[in-house]
Design a protein around this motif. Structure first.
Motif, PDB file in Angstrom:
ATOM      1  N   ASN A   1      -1.659   3.297  -0.047  1.00 23.32           N
ATOM      2  CA  ASN A   1      -1.427   4.631   0.497  1.00 23.32           C
ATOM      3  C   ASN A   1      -1.243   4.625   2.013  1.00 23.32           C
ATOM      4  OD1 ASN A   1      -1.589   6.340  -1.898  1.00 23.32           O
ATOM      5  ND2 ASN A   1      -3.705   5.623  -2.027  1.00 23.32           N
ATOM      6  N   GLN A   2      -0.769   3.508   2.560  1.00 24.74           N
ATOM      7  CA  GLN A   2      -0.513   3.482   3.984  1.00 24.74           C
ATOM      8  C   GLN A   2       0.718   4.334   4.305  1.00 24.74           C
ATOM      9  OE1 GLN A   2       0.384  -0.510   5.229  1.00 24.74           O
ATOM     10  NE2 GLN A   2       1.595  -0.942   3.410  1.00 24.74           N
ATOM     11  N   PRO A   3       0.820   4.831   5.513  1.00 28.04           N
ATOM     12  CA  PRO A   3       1.933   5.718   5.877  1.00 28.04           C
ATOM     13  C   PRO A   3       3.294   5.037   5.681  1.00 28.04           C
ATOM     14  CG  PRO A   3       0.219   5.767   7.554  1.00 28.04           C
ATOM     15  CD  PRO A   3      -0.133   4.659   6.621  1.00 28.04           C
ATOM     16  N   ILE A   4       4.265   5.828   5.263  1.00 23.29           N
ATOM     17  CA  ILE A   4       5.636   5.332   5.107  1.00 23.29           C
ATOM     18  C   ILE A   4       6.318   5.379   6.457  1.00 23.29           C
ATOM     19  CG2 ILE A   4       7.857   5.757   3.994  1.00 23.29           C
ATOM     20  CD1 ILE A   4       6.323   6.990   1.654  1.00 23.29           C
ATOM     21  N   THR A   5       6.898   4.264   6.856  1.00 24.09           N
ATOM     22  CA  THR A   5       7.552   4.160   8.162  1.00 24.09           C
ATOM     23  C   THR A   5       9.053   3.928   7.986  1.00 24.09           C
ATOM     24  OG1 THR A   5       7.292   1.754   8.330  1.00 24.09           O
ATOM     25  CG2 THR A   5       5.427   3.115   9.047  1.00 24.09           C
ATOM     26  N   ASP A   6       9.751   3.865   9.109  1.00 23.21           N
ATOM     27  CA  ASP A   6      11.200   3.640   9.077  1.00 23.21           C
ATOM     28  C   ASP A   6      11.570   2.250   8.595  1.00 23.21           C
ATOM     29  OD1 ASP A   6      11.594   6.183  10.010  1.00 23.21           O
ATOM     30  OD2 ASP A   6      11.702   5.587  12.125  1.00 23.21           O
TER      31      ASP A   6
ATOM     32  N   PRO B   1       2.563   6.344  -0.892  1.00 18.12           N
ATOM     33  CA  PRO B   1       3.250   6.326  -2.188  1.00 18.12           C
ATOM     34  C   PRO B   1       2.702   7.332  -3.187  1.00 18.12           C
ATOM     35  CG  PRO B   1       2.906   4.099  -1.401  1.00 18.12           C
ATOM     36  CD  PRO B   1       2.176   5.006  -0.455  1.00 18.12           C
ATOM     37  N   SER B   2       1.360   7.547  -3.214  1.00 16.90           N
ATOM     38  CA  SER B   2       0.804   8.490  -4.180  1.00 16.90           C
ATOM     39  C   SER B   2       1.233   9.909  -3.869  1.00 16.90           C
ATOM     40  CB  SER B   2      -0.727   8.397  -4.184  1.00 16.90           C
ATOM     41  OG  SER B   2      -1.243   8.708  -2.904  1.00 16.90           O
TER      42      SER B   2
ATOM     43  N   PRO C   1      -5.489  -3.237  -2.251  1.00 14.96           N
ATOM     44  CA  PRO C   1      -6.469  -2.209  -1.878  1.00 14.96           C
ATOM     45  C   PRO C   1      -5.802  -0.846  -1.727  1.00 14.96           C
ATOM     46  CG  PRO C   1      -5.950  -3.617  -0.001  1.00 14.96           C
ATOM     47  CD  PRO C   1      -5.297  -4.252  -1.201  1.00 14.96           C
ATOM     48  N   GLU C   2      -6.575   0.229  -1.937  1.00 16.23           N
ATOM     49  CA  GLU C   2      -6.043   1.588  -1.827  1.00 16.23           C
ATOM     50  C   GLU C   2      -5.478   1.852  -0.438  1.00 16.23           C
ATOM     51  OE1 GLU C   2      -5.639   3.823  -4.148  1.00 16.23           O
ATOM     52  OE2 GLU C   2      -6.474   2.510  -5.690  1.00 16.23           O
TER      53      GLU C   2
END
Length: 292
Positions: free
Chosen positions: A226-231, A252-253, A221-222
């Motif tokens: 496109n979930q936030p990038i974390t550590d 990622p987008s 799913p989108e």
């Protein structure tokens, strides 16, 4: 003899001849009995076999209880009988209308009545609950153990597939093109090659839990893409996050767009070379210079 060197000189058509041989082998498979057909025989074989092969192709997969195809069977996939799929009957002039489609093994002396996939543990066979290997069992259903003194009457392994389900919970599925389409599974292009089974493209070589098509886990799913990038993410993705600043939420987008900006900014930091290359690729693709 150890110091001798040999130099082979091949003609200009050598590569073409090698390609022709591989094409021949993919089409004929083992139907020539190990003796290469004459050109006239080869052409007659193609006229007779290829039309029915493309019409009556069988798609073979190994499915989990959820319906996910964990393994797409191809020409070199091993059966429980230890022979490859291409050594089984894969071409049918007419498909049976009722009952399961049996693909018996054509190897001399093999009693395998139909192709049955069993996974490997690395490079060796998996073990049954009786502690003996799969190839210590009969090739006939229900695959009882042949070891002296063993009372095992059915092969049942608790070896866990990558999908999380045990081997004995899976099943080998043989289906026609229409049946596969009815289930919404990919069928790929009609090809003349022998024993293609469930292989419809390069993604078919991946296991089901890694395959992002209808036969695997499906498209993500989108919201997940496109979930936030974390550590906790891969360092390559965290580099994009650092470019946007700690207060920005980057998926990622957006990371690809950030890479494109860095590529044209004149930044020479060696640590960002991969990002710059990704940005350059993205810009060329957007201009149509690279096929997607």
């Amino acid at each position: 003899m150890e110091n001798e060197e040999f130099h082979l000189k091949l003609g200009a058509d050598a590569a073409k001849n090698v390609d022709a041989y591989f094409e021949y082998r993919k089409i004929v498979g083992d139907d020539d009995g190990g003796n290469i057909m004459l050109p006239a025989e080869y052409e007659a074989y193609k006229r007779r076999v290829i039309p029915q092969r493309m019409k009556n192709r069988l798609f073979v997969s190994w499915e989990a209880p959820s319906g996910m195809a964990c393994k797409q069977v191809g020409p070199e996939t091993l059966c429980f009988c230890t022979h490859r799929y291409r050594t089984h009957v894969t071409d049918f002039e007419t498909l049976p209308e009722n009952g399961p489609i049996r693909q018996r093994c054509r190897s001399k002396g093999c009693k395998c009545a139909s192709f049955h996939y069993v996974p490997l543990n690395g490079t060796q066979p998996i073990r049954c609950g009786c502690k003996h290997y799969a190839d210590d069992h009969s090739t006939k259903h229900p695959y009882k153990c042949t070891k002296s003194g063993c009372h095992c009457v059915i092969f049942k392994s608790s070896y866990t597939c990558g999908c999380g389900s045990a081997t004995h919970e899976h099943r080998t599925v043989v289906e026609t093109k229409s049946e596969r389409l009815a289930r919404g599974r990919p069928v790929g292009m009609d090809v003349p090659y022998a024993a293609m089974g469930g292989i419809t493209g390069f993604s078919s070589l991946a296991e089901g839990y890694m395959r992002l098509d209808e036969s695997g886990i499906g498209r993500l799913p989108e919201s997940q893409l496109n979930q936030p990038i974390t550590d906790e993410d891969h360092p390559f993705l965290r580099m994009y996050k650092d470019l946007e600043g700690p207060s920005q939420v980057v998926g990622p987008s957006k990371a690809i767009a950030a890479g494109a900006r860095v590529a044209g900014s004149g930044v020479n930091d060696p640590q960002l070379s991969a990002v710059k290359k990704a940005g350059q690729f993205a810009r060329k693709q957007s201009k149509g210079k690279i096929e997607p």
